[in-house]
Design a protein around this motif. Sequence first.
Motif, PDB file in Angstrom:
ATOM      1  N   HIS A   1      -2.331   6.467  -8.363  1.00 50.02           N
ATOM      2  CA  HIS A   1      -1.239   6.136  -7.440  1.00 50.02           C
ATOM      3  C   HIS A   1      -1.080   4.626  -7.328  1.00 50.02           C
ATOM      4  O   HIS A   1       0.046   4.111  -7.317  1.00 50.02           O
ATOM      5  CB  HIS A   1      -1.521   6.732  -6.058  1.00 50.02           C
ATOM      6  N   MET A   2      -2.200   3.918  -7.256  1.00 52.14           N
ATOM      7  CA  MET A   2      -2.139   2.458  -7.175  1.00 52.14           C
ATOM      8  C   MET A   2      -1.534   1.865  -8.439  1.00 52.14           C
ATOM      9  O   MET A   2      -0.703   0.953  -8.379  1.00 52.14           O
ATOM     10  CB  MET A   2      -3.549   1.890  -6.951  1.00 52.14           C
ATOM     11  N   VAL A   3      -1.949   2.383  -9.588  1.00 52.34           N
ATOM     12  CA  VAL A   3      -1.409   1.897 -10.859  1.00 52.34           C
ATOM     13  C   VAL A   3       0.095   2.135 -10.919  1.00 52.34           C
ATOM     14  O   VAL A   3       0.863   1.266 -11.349  1.00 52.34           O
ATOM     15  CB  VAL A   3      -2.123   2.587 -12.036  1.00 52.34           C
ATOM     16  N   GLY A   4       0.522   3.301 -10.465  1.00 47.20           N
ATOM     17  CA  GLY A   4       1.949   3.610 -10.473  1.00 47.20           C
ATOM     18  C   GLY A   4       2.759   2.683  -9.600  1.00 47.20           C
ATOM     19  O   GLY A   4       3.920   2.384  -9.905  1.00 47.20           O
ATOM     20  N   ARG A   5       2.154   2.204  -8.525  1.00 41.03           N
ATOM     21  CA  ARG A   5       2.852   1.291  -7.611  1.00 41.03           C
ATOM     22  C   ARG A   5       2.584  -0.167  -7.932  1.00 41.03           C
ATOM     23  O   ARG A   5       3.074  -1.063  -7.237  1.00 41.03           O
ATOM     24  CB  ARG A   5       2.418   1.589  -6.170  1.00 41.03           C
ATOM     25  N   LYS A   6       1.751  -0.423  -8.950  1.00 42.15           N
ATOM     26  CA  LYS A   6       1.412  -1.782  -9.368  1.00 42.15           C
ATOM     27  C   LYS A   6       0.751  -2.588  -8.251  1.00 42.15           C
ATOM     28  O   LYS A   6       1.054  -3.760  -8.023  1.00 42.15           O
ATOM     29  CB  LYS A   6       2.650  -2.532  -9.882  1.00 42.15           C
ATOM     30  N   GLY A   7      -0.190  -1.949  -7.549  1.00 41.88           N
ATOM     31  CA  GLY A   7      -0.913  -2.692  -6.535  1.00 41.88           C
ATOM     32  C   GLY A   7      -1.870  -1.826  -5.747  1.00 41.88           C
ATOM     33  O   GLY A   7      -1.607  -0.651  -5.508  1.00 41.88           O
ATOM     34  N   GLY A   8      -2.990  -2.418  -5.370  1.00 43.88           N
ATOM     35  CA  GLY A   8      -3.959  -1.713  -4.538  1.00 43.88           C
ATOM     36  C   GLY A   8      -5.280  -2.445  -4.530  1.00 43.88           C
ATOM     37  O   GLY A   8      -5.512  -3.378  -5.317  1.00 43.88           O
ATOM     38  N   ARG A   9      -6.147  -2.043  -3.625  1.00 43.98           N
ATOM     39  CA  ARG A   9      -7.465  -2.644  -3.489  1.00 43.98           C
ATOM     40  C   ARG A   9      -8.521  -1.557  -3.369  1.00 43.98           C
ATOM     41  O   ARG A   9      -8.348  -0.595  -2.614  1.00 43.98           O
ATOM     42  CB  ARG A   9      -7.542  -3.523  -2.228  1.00 43.98           C
ATOM     43  N   VAL A  10      -9.611  -1.723  -4.084  1.00 40.09           N
ATOM     44  CA  VAL A  10     -10.761  -0.835  -3.952  1.00 40.09           C
ATOM     45  C   VAL A  10     -11.969  -1.691  -3.611  1.00 40.09           C
ATOM     46  O   VAL A  10     -12.266  -2.667  -4.312  1.00 40.09           O
ATOM     47  CB  VAL A  10     -11.036  -0.045  -5.250  1.00 40.09           C
TER      48      VAL A  10
ATOM     49  N   GLY B   1     -15.610  -7.536   8.188  1.00 43.18           N
ATOM     50  CA  GLY B   1     -14.758  -8.685   7.910  1.00 43.18           C
ATOM     51  C   GLY B   1     -14.542  -8.927   6.431  1.00 43.18           C
ATOM     52  O   GLY B   1     -13.417  -9.204   5.983  1.00 43.18           O
ATOM     53  N   ILE B   2     -15.609  -8.835   5.630  1.00 39.40           N
ATOM     54  CA  ILE B   2     -15.459  -9.074   4.195  1.00 39.40           C
ATOM     55  C   ILE B   2     -14.623  -7.976   3.552  1.00 39.40           C
ATOM     56  O   ILE B   2     -13.841  -8.233   2.633  1.00 39.40           O
ATOM     57  CB  ILE B   2     -16.846  -9.211   3.504  1.00 39.40           C
ATOM     58  N   VAL B   3     -14.749  -6.745   4.049  1.00 39.72           N
ATOM     59  CA  VAL B   3     -13.922  -5.660   3.526  1.00 39.72           C
ATOM     60  C   VAL B   3     -12.454  -5.911   3.857  1.00 39.72           C
ATOM     61  O   VAL B   3     -11.568  -5.763   3.000  1.00 39.72           O
ATOM     62  CB  VAL B   3     -14.388  -4.301   4.081  1.00 39.72           C
ATOM     63  N   ALA B   4     -12.179  -6.299   5.100  1.00 33.27           N
ATOM     64  CA  ALA B   4     -10.802  -6.592   5.496  1.00 33.27           C
ATOM     65  C   ALA B   4     -10.223  -7.740   4.666  1.00 33.27           C
ATOM     66  O   ALA B   4      -9.057  -7.705   4.261  1.00 33.27           O
ATOM     67  CB  ALA B   4     -10.750  -6.928   6.983  1.00 33.27           C
ATOM     68  N   PHE B   5     -11.044  -8.750   4.410  1.00 33.23           N
ATOM     69  CA  PHE B   5     -10.588  -9.874   3.580  1.00 33.23           C
ATOM     70  C   PHE B   5     -10.251  -9.413   2.165  1.00 33.23           C
ATOM     71  O   PHE B   5      -9.186  -9.741   1.625  1.00 33.23           O
ATOM     72  CB  PHE B   5     -11.664 -10.953   3.531  1.00 33.23           C
ATOM     73  N   LEU B   6     -11.136  -8.640   1.545  1.00 29.24           N
ATOM     74  CA  LEU B   6     -10.900  -8.184   0.173  1.00 29.24           C
ATOM     75  C   LEU B   6      -9.699  -7.255   0.078  1.00 29.24           C
ATOM     76  O   LEU B   6      -9.085  -7.138  -0.989  1.00 29.24           O
ATOM     77  CB  LEU B   6     -12.152  -7.495  -0.371  1.00 29.24           C
ATOM     78  N   ALA B   7      -9.350  -6.613   1.192  1.00 32.61           N
ATOM     79  CA  ALA B   7      -8.172  -5.744   1.209  1.00 32.61           C
ATOM     80  C   ALA B   7      -6.879  -6.514   1.395  1.00 32.61           C
ATOM     81  O   ALA B   7      -5.794  -5.978   1.174  1.00 32.61           O
ATOM     82  CB  ALA B   7      -8.316  -4.715   2.330  1.00 32.61           C
ATOM     83  N   SER B   8      -6.989  -7.775   1.773  1.00 30.21           N
ATOM     84  CA  SER B   8      -5.823  -8.544   2.185  1.00 30.21           C
ATOM     85  C   SER B   8      -5.189  -9.322   1.034  1.00 30.21           C
ATOM     86  O   SER B   8      -5.757  -9.464  -0.045  1.00 30.21           O
ATOM     87  CB  SER B   8      -6.235  -9.533   3.277  1.00 30.21           C
ATOM     88  N   ASP B   9      -4.008  -9.886   1.331  1.00 31.80           N
ATOM     89  CA  ASP B   9      -3.327 -10.737   0.357  1.00 31.80           C
ATOM     90  C   ASP B   9      -4.115 -12.008   0.075  1.00 31.80           C
ATOM     91  O   ASP B   9      -3.968 -12.611  -0.992  1.00 31.80           O
ATOM     92  CB  ASP B   9      -1.930 -11.100   0.868  1.00 31.80           C
ATOM     93  N   ASP B  10      -4.949 -12.444   1.021  1.00 33.94           N
ATOM     94  CA  ASP B  10      -5.746 -13.651   0.812  1.00 33.94           C
ATOM     95  C   ASP B  10      -6.723 -13.504  -0.343  1.00 33.94           C
ATOM     96  O   ASP B  10      -7.185 -14.507  -0.898  1.00 33.94           O
ATOM     97  CB  ASP B  10      -6.523 -13.993   2.081  1.00 33.94           C
ATOM     98  N   ALA B  11      -7.058 -12.263  -0.705  1.00 39.97           N
ATOM     99  CA  ALA B  11      -7.999 -12.004  -1.800  1.00 39.97           C
ATOM    100  C   ALA B  11      -7.272 -11.581  -3.072  1.00 39.97           C
ATOM    101  O   ALA B  11      -7.847 -10.903  -3.922  1.00 39.97           O
ATOM    102  CB  ALA B  11      -9.013 -10.935  -1.378  1.00 39.97           C
ATOM    103  N   GLY B  12      -6.042 -12.001  -3.210  1.00 43.49           N
ATOM    104  CA  GLY B  12      -5.214 -11.552  -4.325  1.00 43.49           C
ATOM    105  C   GLY B  12      -5.611 -12.079  -5.689  1.00 43.49           C
ATOM    106  O   GLY B  12      -5.034 -11.666  -6.701  1.00 43.49           O
ATOM    107  N   PHE B  13      -6.587 -12.991  -5.754  1.00 46.24           N
ATOM    108  CA  PHE B  13      -7.043 -13.525  -7.040  1.00 46.24           C
ATOM    109  C   PHE B  13      -8.539 -13.276  -7.218  1.00 46.24           C
ATOM    110  O   PHE B  13      -9.226 -13.989  -7.944  1.00 46.24           O
ATOM    111  CB  PHE B  13      -6.726 -15.022  -7.122  1.00 46.24           C
ATOM    112  N   ILE B  14      -9.045 -12.246  -6.542  1.00 42.22           N
ATOM    113  CA  ILE B  14     -10.465 -11.897  -6.614  1.00 42.22           C
ATOM    114  C   ILE B  14     -10.606 -10.472  -7.111  1.00 42.22           C
ATOM    115  O   ILE B  14     -10.100  -9.541  -6.480  1.00 42.22           O
ATOM    116  CB  ILE B  14     -11.144 -12.031  -5.235  1.00 42.22           C
ATOM    117  N   THR B  15     -11.283 -10.298  -8.224  1.00 41.01           N
ATOM    118  CA  THR B  15     -11.536  -8.943  -8.717  1.00 41.01           C
ATOM    119  C   THR B  15     -12.805  -8.939  -9.564  1.00 41.01           C
ATOM    120  O   THR B  15     -13.176  -9.953 -10.167  1.00 41.01           O
ATOM    121  CB  THR B  15     -10.334  -8.386  -9.508  1.00 41.01           C
TER     122      THR B  15
END
Length: 253
Positions: A127-136, A226-240
């Motif tokens: 579902h995430m791939v189909g929408r071109k976005g998501g966080r795990v 807090g770290i989970v919320a951060f990784l789920a957010s737009d602020d972590a958009g360049f972290i994988t």
Amino acid sequence: MSSTTKTAIVTGGGQGIGRAITLRLARDGYNVAIFDLKPDLAEETATEARASGVEVRIYGLDVADEAAVNAAVADVEANLGPVWVLVNNAGWDKPAMFLQTDSDLWDKIIAINLRGPLNTHKAVCPHMVGRKGGRVINIASDAARVGTSTEAVYSACKGGVIAFTKSMARELARSNVLLNTVCPGPTNTPMMASVLGTGEDAVKWKDAMVRGIPLRRMGEPEDYAGIVAFLASDDAGFITGQTISVSGGMNMI
């Protein structure tokens, strides 16, 4: 980091670290689906999370049951909203020296700690791939990074989660699906309490663990939200593909 139109799934979201993550994501504006083997215990968490003005649903299931996971994810997508965040937090262990264990125990530990996340990734990530976005965000353990006596199979599973997360991060990067791992250290949770037991020996074990932590205290469930919320957010958009220890400095690797 508000996410008022997004939905999160938190496995094991009714107690301990999962409860803290559920409450934090709800405060940040996510609708939350709690996947928990003990739905009755999750109800208190859900009630508190709903006070943030979001929708929270409980799905009583075993993450090792692929059919149950698939059905629950389909229901979440249809009735709660598109899943933006998957937090694989559910876990279980029964500490013992490896040579004193048997394959039935191995199978249970592997089913919950490794097969469970495989099932949720397979159900949610398309579902995430189909929408071109998501966080795990996968909750592993520092036991995976350094090894822990009496937790050999559990450590192996959590090490597998770290490796799997990195591999999936590479596979799904072009679809803007970002995957990272958080590794807690020793934490005051119901699972830890069941492991330590009660009495003088339990106090000694806990004191010994605290002496090995530079910040001189056990972790609390809220230390990870807090770290989970951060990784789920737009602020972590360049972290994988990253593995982050949250352990009071116990393992600086």
